[in-house]
Design a protein around this motif. Structure first.
Motif, PDB file in Angstrom:
ATOM      1  N   SER A  86       5.332  -2.697  -4.228  1.00  0.00           N
ATOM      2  CA  SER A  86       4.121  -3.257  -4.858  1.00  0.00           C
ATOM      3  C   SER A  86       4.457  -4.463  -4.204  1.00  0.00           C
ATOM      4  O   SER A  86       4.011  -5.501  -4.668  1.00  0.00           O
ATOM      5  N   PHE A 103      -1.015  -8.037  -0.425  1.00  0.00           N
ATOM      6  CA  PHE A 103      -2.329  -7.796  -0.748  1.00  0.00           C
ATOM      7  C   PHE A 103      -3.822  -7.957   0.047  1.00  0.00           C
ATOM      8  O   PHE A 103      -4.374  -7.873  -0.159  1.00  0.00           O
ATOM      9  N   MET A 131      -3.125  -5.662   3.399  1.00  0.00           N
ATOM     10  CA  MET A 131      -3.854  -4.261   2.448  1.00  0.00           C
ATOM     11  C   MET A 131      -5.205  -4.203   2.703  1.00  0.00           C
ATOM     12  O   MET A 131      -6.502  -3.298   2.795  1.00  0.00           O
ATOM     13  N   LYS A 132      -5.824  -5.228   1.621  1.00  0.00           N
ATOM     14  CA  LYS A 132      -7.496  -5.078   1.896  1.00  0.00           C
ATOM     15  C   LYS A 132      -7.961  -5.304   2.788  1.00  0.00           C
ATOM     16  O   LYS A 132      -8.885  -4.262   2.652  1.00  0.00           O
ATOM     17  N   MET A 184     -10.980   4.882  -0.848  1.00  0.00           N
ATOM     18  CA  MET A 184      -9.258   4.702  -1.222  1.00  0.00           C
ATOM     19  C   MET A 184      -8.887   5.771  -0.527  1.00  0.00           C
ATOM     20  O   MET A 184      -7.684   5.967  -0.264  1.00  0.00           O
ATOM     21  N   PHE A 212      -6.164   6.343   2.130  1.00  0.00           N
ATOM     22  CA  PHE A 212      -4.518   6.953   1.974  1.00  0.00           C
ATOM     23  C   PHE A 212      -4.466   7.767   2.795  1.00  0.00           C
ATOM     24  O   PHE A 212      -3.149   8.699   3.717  1.00  0.00           O
ATOM     25  N   LEU A 266      -0.846  -2.671  -6.969  1.00  0.00           N
ATOM     26  CA  LEU A 266      -1.699  -3.970  -5.173  1.00  0.00           C
ATOM     27  C   LEU A 266      -3.554  -3.709  -6.123  1.00  0.00           C
ATOM     28  O   LEU A 266      -4.577  -4.232  -5.936  1.00  0.00           O
ATOM     29  N   ARG A 267      -3.042  -2.042  -5.729  1.00  0.00           N
ATOM     30  CA  ARG A 267      -5.093  -1.252  -6.207  1.00  0.00           C
ATOM     31  C   ARG A 267      -5.744  -1.967  -7.235  1.00  0.00           C
ATOM     32  O   ARG A 267      -6.455  -2.570  -7.300  1.00  0.00           O
ATOM     33  N   ARG A 278      -5.520  -5.324  -8.598  1.00  0.00           N
ATOM     34  CA  ARG A 278      -5.545  -6.837  -8.358  1.00  0.00           C
ATOM     35  C   ARG A 278      -7.168  -6.713  -7.270  1.00  0.00           C
ATOM     36  O   ARG A 278      -7.468  -7.725  -7.256  1.00  0.00           O
ATOM     37  N   VAL A 279      -6.472  -5.475  -6.424  1.00  0.00           N
ATOM     38  CA  VAL A 279      -7.869  -5.721  -5.619  1.00  0.00           C
ATOM     39  C   VAL A 279      -9.228  -5.345  -6.241  1.00  0.00           C
ATOM     40  O   VAL A 279      -9.696  -6.116  -6.168  1.00  0.00           O
ATOM     41  N   GLU A 318      -9.809  -8.139  -8.217  1.00  0.00           N
ATOM     42  CA  GLU A 318     -10.201  -9.880  -7.975  1.00  0.00           C
ATOM     43  C   GLU A 318     -11.102  -9.991  -6.812  1.00  0.00           C
ATOM     44  O   GLU A 318     -11.786 -10.908  -6.997  1.00  0.00           O
ATOM     45  N   ASP A 319     -11.852  -8.722  -6.870  1.00  0.00           N
ATOM     46  CA  ASP A 319     -12.771  -8.723  -4.985  1.00  0.00           C
ATOM     47  C   ASP A 319     -13.084  -7.622  -5.672  1.00  0.00           C
ATOM     48  O   ASP A 319     -14.930  -7.452  -5.266  1.00  0.00           O
TER      49      ASP A 319
END
Lengths: 216, 216
Positions: free
Chosen positions: A115, A124, A127-128, A153, A157, B172-173, B175-176, B179-180
DNA sequence: GATATAATCAACCAGTTAGTTAAATTTATG
DNA sequence: CATAAATTTAACTAACTGGTTGATTATATC
């Protein structure tokens, strides 16, 4: 112009290149700074001089490669103004990049495995950014009625997961083919795989025909 | 029955459990034997007593989890005698396993990143077995005329690549998303993802209708 | 209850690790 | 050419690494 005895930029990039290869093969903790120094034929202290510490070197490696792939994909997407072309360019460019930087997929998979523990912010953001790019294409397509039932998403992947595994498993696949004769796509170029994935994604997203033309 | 002061089997599995978690999070080289011992609240020497060396511990962890997933999938496939049911069972069981053993995907991705350098034979055999299983289903389906234009290796990577990435990118997902506000499938259970993948694979392989019935 | 055996531990070891330092050498610049 | 800045080096350290050893403790069996 005789070869200089000192060339900071060359030394720096030589270190990055060797570090990239080693980190891809053995991971952050599997590689020692001494090892990178030896492979680069420089003194270990140079690494600390240029990159502050081991983490700094690792970050420089990842930053370089992540920025490069993002730029390439953005650039490739520009050449098309239709949705299907953009999707195709995304997949093809990712594949092309993975072919030219064969260490990239392993680096990425490793980093995702923890992660982004080594590089939380960098992973972060990277990836975003890639996800936002593909997501934009897919959602535009859905609005246009070209794509149906998209979960961006998961489609994301499917694309990068498949391509990354294809590259990283190369030697394993080769062995399975040689010892057991199973068809593990060893003869395929990654461009063909990218093309196959693209076609299958079109079917998956229920693109109904070939009325949409896309660039080369 | 009072709690025993000594229980070899319990100690052994306690070590394996902690080692699995640590190896998944930090990789083989990122974890020290001392660390595993501390997490398991046992003396370091016990690890060498039970597993000979660090590599032996790692192998025990991987062997256990790889054998377990293979057995589960073989078992799940038995309950169906039609091709679509088998494919669905493969995907659903893989997803279900990844949910119950959340460390498995990271362990696998790491090992694939170095082409099974730590466990050449084990990875080779395990990857082969799973692939042969899915490959058999897909080729049977193609012979029956249910699937079209199948490249088993790539379909295999699409399934396990997607599911593995979905699990490993969880934080990670999240957090994305937070935050966004991007939709990174944080609310989804993995069963839903598995169902989506299954449906999309059917479209991809041009399964023409629902005349084929599959088990629950 | 003696005894053999399986399980556990503290202390230790030699090699490796990331990182430091201070001196040396090359290069640019006035 | 002198001087300063940038680059490179060998030698060093303190902490950590995987692994060993020999003693100790608990448990089952007779």
């Amino acid at each position: 112009m005789a070869k200089q005895k000192r060339d900071a930029a060359a030394t720096r990039s030589k270190i990055i290149q060797n570090a990239m290869e080693l980190f891809a093969k053995k991971g952050f903790d599997g590689v020692s700074v001494d090892e990178v120094a030896a492979a680069s034929q420089i003194n270990k202290a140079m690494i600390f001089y240029y990159f502050k510490n081991k983490a700094g070197l690792y970050e420089a490696v990842m930053q370089g490669v992540l920025d490069a792939i993002y730029e390439e994909i953005v650039e490739a997407d520009k050449c098309c103004d239709n949705t299907l072309g953009e999707l195709k360019a995304f997949i093809a460019t990712y594949a092309s990049f993975a072919k030219r930087y064969p260490y990239f997929p392993a680096l990425l998979l490793r980093e995702l495995s923890d992660s982004g523990a080594h590089l939380p912010e960098l992973m972060f953001e990277s990836m975003k950014k890639l996800f936002v790019l593909l997501s934009g294409i897919l959602e535009k397509g859905e609005r246009e009625g070209v794509f149906k039932e998209v979960i961006p998403m998961i489609v994301h992947f499917m694309i990068i997961g498949t391509l990354n595994l294809y590259v990283t498993t190369q030697s394993l696949r080769k062995r399975v083919y040689e010892e057991d004769g199973l068809d593990t796509c060893c003869g395929c170029e990654i461009e063909e795989i990218a093309e196959y994935i693209y076609k299958k994604i079109l079917l998956m997203l229920e693109v109904d025909n070939e009325k949409n033309i896309c660039c080369s």
